[in-house]
Scaffold this motif. Sequence first.
Motif, PDB file in Angstrom:
ATOM      1  N   SER A   4       0.813  -1.211   0.000  1.00  0.00           N
ATOM      2  CA  SER A   4       0.000   0.000   0.000  1.00  0.00           C
ATOM      3  C   SER A   4       0.852   1.269   0.000  1.00  0.00           C
ATOM      4  O   SER A   4       2.033   1.245   0.347  1.00  0.00           O
ATOM      5  CB  SER A   4      -0.931   0.008   1.212  1.00  0.00           C
ATOM      6  N   CYS A  37       3.945   0.520   4.718  1.00  0.00           N
ATOM      7  CA  CYS A  37       3.512   0.973   3.401  1.00  0.00           C
ATOM      8  C   CYS A  37       4.539   1.965   2.850  1.00  0.00           C
ATOM      9  O   CYS A  37       5.429   2.422   3.564  1.00  0.00           O
ATOM     10  CB  CYS A  37       2.135   1.623   3.476  1.00  0.00           C
ATOM     11  N   GLN A 210      -5.588   3.759  -4.719  1.00  0.00           N
ATOM     12  CA  GLN A 210      -5.765   4.383  -3.415  1.00  0.00           C
ATOM     13  C   GLN A 210      -7.010   5.258  -3.401  1.00  0.00           C
ATOM     14  O   GLN A 210      -7.500   5.699  -4.441  1.00  0.00           O
ATOM     15  CB  GLN A 210      -4.523   5.199  -3.032  1.00  0.00           C
ATOM     16  N   ASP A 230      -5.729   0.312  -1.670  1.00  0.00           N
ATOM     17  CA  ASP A 230      -4.297   0.168  -1.412  1.00  0.00           C
ATOM     18  C   ASP A 230      -3.677   1.447  -0.870  1.00  0.00           C
ATOM     19  O   ASP A 230      -2.615   1.880  -1.320  1.00  0.00           O
ATOM     20  CB  ASP A 230      -3.574  -0.236  -2.703  1.00  0.00           C
ATOM     21  N   CYS A 251      -2.282   1.794   7.956  1.00  0.00           N
ATOM     22  CA  CYS A 251      -2.112   1.083   6.683  1.00  0.00           C
ATOM     23  C   CYS A 251      -1.287  -0.174   6.894  1.00  0.00           C
ATOM     24  O   CYS A 251      -0.109  -0.116   7.211  1.00  0.00           O
ATOM     25  CB  CYS A 251      -1.426   2.015   5.689  1.00  0.00           C
TER      26      CYS A 251
END
Length: 252
Positions: A4, A37, A210, A230, A251
């Motif tokens: 992510s 991430c 995203q 993501d 995340c």
Amino acid sequence: MRKSIIIGNWKLNGNQNMVNELILKIRQELDQIIVSCTVVIAPPMVYLERAAHALVGSNILLAAQNVDINTIGAFTGETSVQMLKDIGVKYIIIGHSERRTLHKENDILIAKKFIAVKEMGLIPILCIGETEAQRKSGSTYIVCAHQLDSILKILGTSDIFTDVVIAYEPVWAIGTGKSATPKQAQDIHKFIRNHIAQYNIKAAQEILIQYGGSVNSINAAELFMQPDIDGALVGNASLKADTFALIVKSCK
């Protein structure tokens, strides 16, 4: 497995002191948590080089908020992809709703910017999404598909969705405090992934999609639990180091 990505879009905010102080605080906040991430910030163009220096020694990457389609020449006031790459930029935001609406950027221009970014080996963050009127008319999927297809139509190859970030941003939610519910966002992200799969299944599985629509430290965790979300393109919340760090922490 997709990793992510959280991108802080500072928009038209900041000064020299703020850039130094905010980056320092973000680095301090992130040093206290486990970051799983990719973290990126997008300061205003004039402060990108200062930000690059302030990020030395960190894992935070740099993005630009815009770029011109030209590489060199008599284009007063513009900035090329080469120039941005030269100062350490890795990502460039393309087609943000504010560029589409306030600066009248159309699909053809956005596709040309997309090409320029890809040809220089940088990663475009392609923003797509519907207005409130389009949402109310039930056109969300049509709008998103059209904005994706406009890139494919001009470039003519499905390989263009390799090494790309898609930012789904419901225009009606940006800066309003409103946000799509996790289910609403997931449904649209899944649609986007499935739409890309019609052209390139591998790219669809790997592409990062995203969410960008008033993401904050309260709604981030539930959004990120959705299988096709993501990360996030974060606006106002990225201007506060502690809040931004909480979003990054959410995340997984």
